[in-house]
Design a protein around this motif. Structure first.
Motif, mmCIF file in Angstrom:
data_model
loop_
_atom_site.group_PDB
_atom_site.id
_atom_site.type_symbol
_atom_site.label_atom_id
_atom_site.label_comp_id
_atom_site.label_asym_id
_atom_site.label_seq_id
_atom_site.Cartn_x
_atom_site.Cartn_y
_atom_site.Cartn_z
ATOM 1 N N ALA A 112 0.828 -1.210 0.000
ATOM 2 C CA ALA A 112 0.000 0.000 0.000
ATOM 3 C C ALA A 112 0.862 1.260 0.000
ATOM 4 O O ALA A 112 0.456 2.292 -0.551
ATOM 5 C CB ALA A 112 -0.927 -0.009 1.218
ATOM 6 N N VAL A 113 2.059 1.183 0.590
ATOM 7 C CA VAL A 113 2.993 2.306 0.561
ATOM 8 C C VAL A 113 3.354 2.659 -0.879
ATOM 9 O O VAL A 113 3.395 3.838 -1.263
ATOM 10 C CB VAL A 113 4.269 1.962 1.373
ATOM 11 C CG1 VAL A 113 5.411 2.912 1.023
ATOM 12 C CG2 VAL A 113 3.983 2.033 2.862
ATOM 13 N N LEU A 114 3.622 1.639 -1.694
ATOM 14 C CA LEU A 114 3.916 1.872 -3.112
ATOM 15 C C LEU A 114 2.764 2.604 -3.792
ATOM 16 O O LEU A 114 2.975 3.517 -4.602
ATOM 17 C CB LEU A 114 4.180 0.542 -3.828
ATOM 18 C CG LEU A 114 5.604 0.004 -3.862
ATOM 19 C CD1 LEU A 114 5.644 -1.315 -4.624
ATOM 20 C CD2 LEU A 114 6.564 1.003 -4.489
ATOM 21 N N ALA A 115 1.555 2.171 -3.468
ATOM 22 C CA ALA A 115 0.375 2.789 -4.087
ATOM 23 C C ALA A 115 0.247 4.251 -3.684
ATOM 24 O O ALA A 115 -0.055 5.117 -4.519
ATOM 25 C CB ALA A 115 -0.879 2.013 -3.694
ATOM 26 N N LEU A 148 3.516 4.228 -11.420
ATOM 27 C CA LEU A 148 4.870 3.853 -11.005
ATOM 28 C C LEU A 148 5.377 2.659 -11.801
ATOM 29 O O LEU A 148 6.545 2.602 -12.192
ATOM 30 C CB LEU A 148 4.876 3.530 -9.508
ATOM 31 C CG LEU A 148 6.197 3.031 -8.909
ATOM 32 C CD1 LEU A 148 7.280 4.089 -9.037
ATOM 33 C CD2 LEU A 148 6.004 2.640 -7.440
ATOM 34 N N THR A 149 4.503 1.677 -12.064
ATOM 35 C CA THR A 149 4.940 0.471 -12.765
ATOM 36 C C THR A 149 5.280 0.730 -14.233
ATOM 37 O O THR A 149 5.903 -0.102 -14.876
ATOM 38 C CB THR A 149 3.857 -0.622 -12.679
ATOM 39 O OG1 THR A 149 2.574 -0.051 -12.983
ATOM 40 C CG2 THR A 149 3.802 -1.208 -11.275
ATOM 41 N N LEU A 150 4.883 1.889 -14.773
ATOM 42 C CA LEU A 150 5.274 2.253 -16.137
ATOM 43 C C LEU A 150 6.777 2.464 -16.223
ATOM 44 O O LEU A 150 7.398 2.217 -17.261
ATOM 45 C CB LEU A 150 4.542 3.525 -16.568
ATOM 46 C CG LEU A 150 4.863 4.060 -17.973
ATOM 47 C CD1 LEU A 150 4.364 3.085 -19.044
ATOM 48 C CD2 LEU A 150 4.241 5.436 -18.170
ATOM 49 N N THR A 174 12.420 5.544 2.455
ATOM 50 C CA THR A 174 13.399 5.140 1.444
ATOM 51 C C THR A 174 12.760 5.047 0.061
ATOM 52 O O THR A 174 13.376 5.415 -0.940
ATOM 53 C CB THR A 174 14.050 3.795 1.803
ATOM 54 O OG1 THR A 174 13.033 2.814 2.037
ATOM 55 C CG2 THR A 174 14.922 3.907 3.030
ATOM 56 N N THR A 175 11.530 4.551 0.000
ATOM 57 C CA THR A 175 10.846 4.460 -1.288
ATOM 58 C C THR A 175 10.544 5.849 -1.826
ATOM 59 O O THR A 175 10.712 6.115 -3.025
ATOM 60 C CB THR A 175 9.538 3.652 -1.146
ATOM 61 O OG1 THR A 175 9.833 2.367 -0.605
ATOM 62 C CG2 THR A 175 8.870 3.453 -2.500
ATOM 63 N N ASP A 193 -3.287 -0.223 -11.121
ATOM 64 C CA ASP A 193 -2.871 -1.247 -10.158
ATOM 65 C C ASP A 193 -2.791 -0.680 -8.747
ATOM 66 O O ASP A 193 -3.244 -1.306 -7.786
ATOM 67 C CB ASP A 193 -1.536 -1.875 -10.569
ATOM 68 C CG ASP A 193 -0.494 -0.827 -10.953
ATOM 69 O OD1 ASP A 193 -0.773 0.376 -10.864
ATOM 70 O OD2 ASP A 193 0.618 -1.235 -11.347
ATOM 71 N N SER A 194 -2.258 0.536 -8.600
ATOM 72 C CA SER A 194 -2.174 1.168 -7.281
ATOM 73 C C SER A 194 -3.559 1.452 -6.710
ATOM 74 O O SER A 194 -3.803 1.259 -5.511
ATOM 75 C CB SER A 194 -1.381 2.475 -7.372
ATOM 76 O OG SER A 194 -0.040 2.229 -7.724
#
Length: 351
Positions: A89-92, A104-106, A253-254, A333-334
């Motif tokens: 969920a942090v990535l999203a 982000l995944t692009l 960090t992300t 996706d997020s």
């Protein structure tokens, strides 16, 4: 120091200060690893999964050992499995607030990220099986499941390292480049540390990691006390409050990695950290002296593990498809990850 004997206000204050220390030190880690990866040629995905993922997992290690040794097996188990879901969920969230308008995944077309994600799904599935079956075999107080999970983690690192050096396929089509602002930040960061040797970079990394570990210890102890004092319970506190606080290094960090345009490192950090979290069931087993840790976990813990598989699968779908479309400023996706996370926690709270 017995934190339960302190007031709720004092514990909440210590919790907040420790969480800030974890956040601040975590913001330094990704910058050091980015420099180290460039200088040594290790590769962003492998460096993110092993070095950065290992360092940002220190609060989870502190939380796990502290909670397990004090007999709070539920807090330890739900923190580890809840942290897996929390960090995806942090990535999203970073996709939504930092990379506005572009998924982000692009920007993360590396095949090694898919390999890391597939290995992670396999490890979570094994952990879910362990929760469902309980411990089947143990020797000298150490169960077979934690040993198997740790062995799976080590094996996955070997597979990822080999695969990143010799990928079997490469993505086709346009490869999106980081924005100019991200490249400028990264260049400025590298220029700032140009006179600092690689050995000194490693030393700074070690100091930041130590700060993360100490902060994580106090987050764990106060989180356990807050769970008892508020009556919310170890399960929900472990899967939410403690998991959030111990995920702060991954958040910082992300965030820093994305600002530098190191998108593959950012994704690998989260996926690698999650893999290590599953492996931490072995030190949890060693620290927990009241029997097998998987026997102490409630069946509802398996629900959190299942959520981890679902959200990880959603990101692998995003990396494979690499869609340019966005929903509310984030990748499809997020958006799906955040919906699943919110609904999943709502269901879990009722279990």
């Amino acid at each position: 120091m017995n934190f339960v004997e302190q007031s709720l206000g004092i514990n909440a204050t210590i919790f907040a200060i420790a969480a800030f220390v974890v956040w601040f030190a975590g913001t330094k880690l990704s910058g050091y690893v980015d420099i180290y990866a460039d200088r040594t040629g290790l590769g962003q995905a492998f460096s993110g999964a092993l070095i950065l993922g290992g360092a940002t997992s220190l609060p989870e290690l502190a939380t796990t050992l502290t909670a397990s040794y004090s007999g709070a097996a539920q807090l330890a188990g739900t923190n580890l499995l809840g942290g897996v879901v929390m960090q995806i969920a942090v990535l999203a969230l970073i996709d939504a607030f930092i990379l506005r308008g572009k998924p982000l995944t692009l920007f993360s077309p590396r095949p090694s990220l898919l390999m890391i994600g597939v290995m992670l799904i396999g490890m979570i599935a094994l952990a879910s099986a362990a929760v469902s079956s309980g411990e089947l075999l143990s020797y000298a107080g150490i169960g077979a499941w934690p040993v198997l999970l740790f062995a799976a983690y080590v094996s996955s690192l070997w597979v990822i390292y080999r695969y990143e050096g010799h990928p079997r396929w490469e993505p086709t089509g346009e490869i999106a480049q980081p924005p100019e602002s991200a490249r400028d930040l990264k260049d400025a960061h590298h220029e700032k540390y140009s006179a600092v040797s690689t050995k000194e970079i490693a030393g700074l990394f070690a100091l930041a990691s130590l700060a993360v570990l100490v902060g994580g210890f106090f987050v764990a102890k106060t989180g356990e006390a807050i769970a008892e004092q508020t009556g919310i319970g170890q399960n929900f506190v472990g899967a939410t409050l403690v998991a959030l606080a111990t995920s702060l290094p991954e958040v910082s960090t992300t965030y820093s990695a994305v600002r530098f345009g190191a998108y593959s490192m950012a994704a690998a950090n989260i996926l690698g950290t999650n893999s290590l979290e599953i492996a931490l069931f072995l030190p949890a087993e060693i620290a927990y002296r009241d029997g097998a840790i998987f026997d102490a976990l409630e069946p509802t813990t398996g629900f959190i593990a299942s959520l981890g598989i679902v959200v990880t699968s959603l990101y692998l779908w995003g990396i494979l498809e690499r869609r340019d479309k966005a929903v509310l400023g984030m990748g499809v996706d997020s958006f799906c990850v955040l919906v699943v996370y919110a609904l999943g926690l709502s269901v879990y709270y009722t279990l």
